[in-house]
Enzyme design. Structure first.
Site, mmCIF file in Angstrom:
data_model
loop_
_atom_site.group_PDB
_atom_site.id
_atom_site.type_symbol
_atom_site.label_atom_id
_atom_site.label_comp_id
_atom_site.label_asym_id
_atom_site.label_seq_id
_atom_site.Cartn_x
_atom_site.Cartn_y
_atom_site.Cartn_z
ATOM 1 N N GLU A 28 0.793 -1.221 0.000
ATOM 2 C CA GLU A 28 0.000 0.000 0.000
ATOM 3 C C GLU A 28 0.832 1.281 0.000
ATOM 4 O OE1 GLU A 28 -3.221 0.588 -0.227
ATOM 5 O OE2 GLU A 28 -3.869 -1.497 -0.332
ATOM 6 N N SER B 95 -30.183 -14.456 -24.886
ATOM 7 C CA SER B 95 -31.460 -13.847 -25.280
ATOM 8 C C SER B 95 -32.272 -13.316 -24.107
ATOM 9 C CB SER B 95 -32.295 -14.860 -26.071
ATOM 10 O OG SER B 95 -31.662 -15.169 -27.291
#
Length: 628
Positions: free
Chosen positions: A133, A397
């Site tokens: 970090e 679909s």
């Protein structure tokens, strides 16, 4: 300010050259008297005037600049929280989940673990965090100009935000004092608070506060709470590989949650080990050895584990504070049991024969989005990953209703006709499967039989892929939408829960809903406001009714006939992706919208499983047991 040369200097001032080129004014003695031997000639008035103007400008710039700076500081600082209050230790709340009828659903431990001291933790716990970090945490002053520059260059090259430049101190300031909003004012406040923290605490104290207060997913604040929650050990007994997984969580606690996304958590933990190697904290051999140990034990399952995890994932944002929480959820235990039993039976029987290993189901109340049942996979104990809310798949679909709605909004209606003949776009020719072309068919027939060539033409008539994607997003479907005609065949990537929510307006008269799982909340001895968005108008009532009529035709005489319920009005749509990799059915019945996905985690093709077969049958079985 630049130095000014003396008026008596031979090189004084920019006007010196002019003074030598021009005749100097002569001093005249009074009439009848000789000029004084040492008469002094006054300097040019223009020179004095220029220096004065410069001084006045500098004074004005200083005064107004100071006022502007003070106003800027006041603007950014007037509503800053008092930092001292946020540093007070919070008590450890518990969370109790109840089903919709008040029966106990699940309980979770404290959100805050024991306060840990840096001296009591293995050195690799803070080391892993800093390595991934903020590698320069020990050397910067709260802000890291080099890190900001590096992030800016990386983001510029990528054309999007791929890297952040915030320091651990800035992250701490944001987590302790500020809201998650992203705008310039909040970033400036974050920087100001980071500078305050650096002036108030030592580096060891800052990293200790961070480790005790950082949010690490699943409602856990602090490294000790997360260690107990994910690994069943206190923070002081963490192994290196466990510390690496925890250090990877602050970037995205939900995405890398070891409970819901164990594979993503392990991948991120491996990245942290690599960062530790780059930082010189461990050897490459040690990183390889620890990565091999990354095996996350399955969490003991309770009722509706996927739903419980989903509900608790956003508690930190929805109910900030440290009080105990008692939450009445929207889950219908009877319906949940039906869904779990029916899906389990299908996967063990006809699903196994057809090569289906996973499935997911979401049932929500069409009127407001309350989630009544949720199953995120085959077996929560074996895989707590929630395929209903986290997995993005192509809907096939099952996406076509949004194409049809876009066409209605462009002036077409269910009786409007469209060609079902073959077509080619840029070398791409969509197929129609077993459908035999008739020439012209109505929009209703084209949707009922899921005719692909007609769908592409409907999309083009509706304004193209961007217009259709905008319609889907308006109804709550978030995902990755290709900007080409293949979108008509469902090549977007969406989650099941979003797709189900997108069908709700077709069932409730056109109102968009946001799925939610918490109905009532109590904390600290009082009722708490539950931040559930109210339904909003997204589709006209007329278009919603036309869509429901066409979706009913899908079930009555189209591809979804297996979902029909005798004596009940059922509407819905099937969906099947290429090579039978995904099979979907989303249906509407009895005030509920239910979505079903069947497939395999590795996208392995199934054996001739389409949306109109097993998913539609499962919808029928669930609703038959549910709607009385």
């Amino acid at each position: 300010m630049f130095p000014c040369k003396s008026a008596s200097s031979p090189s004084a001032g920019p006007a010196d050259g002019l003074e030598e080129a021009m005749p100097r004014p002569q001093a005249h003695a009074p009439r009848g008297k000789a000029p004084a031997a040492h008469a002094t000639v006054a300097p040019p008035a223009r020179r004095r005037s220029g220096l004065g103007r410069l001084l006045r400008v500098l004074v004005l710039v200083t005064v107004w600049g100071g006022l502007a700076l003070a106003a800027g500081v006041l603007f950014f600082a007037w509503d800053l929280p008092r930092p001292e209050t946020a540093l007070v230790a919070s008590r450890r709340p518990a969370v109790t989940l109840e089903a919709a009828d008040g029966r106990l659903l699940a309980t979770s431990g404290d959100l805050y673990g024991e306060r840990v001291r840096l001296a009591d933790l293995p050195a690799f716990v803070p080391g892993a965090l800093m390595a991934v970090e903020d590698r320069r945490f020990r050397s910067h002053f709260g802000l890291d100009p080099l890190g900001l520059l590096r992030a800016a260059v990386a983001n510029w090259r990528a054309g999007r935000v791929v890297q952040g430049g915030s320091t651990l101190t800035q992250q701490l300031a944001k987590n302790l004092f500020l809201t998650p909003e992203r705008h310039m004012r909040r970033k400036v406040q974050e920087a100001m608070l980071a500078l305050w923290l650096e002036s108030r605490f030592s580096k060891d104290q800052l990293i200790e506060i961070y480790l005790n207060r950082v949010y690490l997913g699943a409602g856990a604040y602090g490294v000790d709470a997360a260690a107990r929650l994910y690994f069943g050990v206190p923070a002081r007994r963490l192994a290196l590989w466990q510390a690496a997984i925890l250090a990877g969580l602050p970037k995205a606690p939900s995405r890398y949650n070891p409970r819901s996304s164990p594979e993503a958590a392990i991948r991120r933990g491996t990245e942290v080990l690599g960062a530790m190697v780059d930082a010189g904290l461990i050897t490459a051999a040690r990183a390889t050895e620890e990565a091999a140990k990354m095996v996350l034990p399955p969490r003991p399952s309770g009722d509706a584990g996927w739903f419980s995890d989903w509900v608790q994932d956003d508690l930190a944002d929805s109910f900030p504070g440290s009080g105990d929480l008692a939450l009445r959820t929207t889950l219908d235990l009877r319906l949940q049991a039906v869904v779990e039993a029916r899906l389990g039976a299908l996967l063990a029987g006809p699903g196994a024969a057809a090569g289906v290993t996973q499935g997911a189901v979401v049932v929500l109340q069409a009127s407001d989005g309350a989630v009544r049942a949720m199953v995120g996979g085959r077996d929560y104990r074996a895989s707590p990953f929630n395929r209903a809310t986290l997995a993005r798949r192509q809907p096939g679909s099952a996406f076509k209703p949004f194409v049809w709605l876009a066409a209605l909004e462009q002036g077409m209606d269910p009786s409007s006709t469209v060609s079902d003949q073959p077509l080619t776009l840029g070398g791409w020719s969509p197929g129609n499967g077993r459908w035999r072309a008739r020439g012209e068919v109505s929009l209703e027939e084209a949707l009922a039989h899921s005719i692909n060539t007609a769908a592409v033409r409907v999309l083009l008539a509706a304004g193209g892929a961007r217009a259709v994607a905008a319609v889907a997003e308006r109804l709550g479907v978030q995902g990755r939408f290709p900007n080409n005609a293949s979108l008509a065949l469902g090549t977007a990537e969406v989650t099941l829960i979003d797709l189900v929510a997108g069908y709700a307006p077709f069932a409730n008269g056109g109102m968009r809903v946001t799925p939610y799982g918490i109905a009532v909340a109590h904390g600290g001895g009082r009722s708490l406001a539950v931040p559930n968005p109210a339904p909003v108008r997204a589709v006209s009532a007329e278009h919603a009714a036309e869509m429901r009529r066409m979706l009913a035709a899908v079930v009555s005489r189209g591809t979804g006939r297996a979902a029909a319920l005798p004596g009940r009005m059922v509407a819905g749509k099937t969906g099947t992706t290429q090579d039978f990799r995904d099979a979907w059915f989303v249906g509407i019945a009895g005030g509920l919208v239910a979505g079903i996905w069947l497939g395999n985690d590795d996208a392995r093709p199934m054996e001739d499983v389409s949306g109109g077969t097993l998913p539609a049958r499962l919808f029928h079985d669930v609703m038959e047991d549910t709607i009385r």
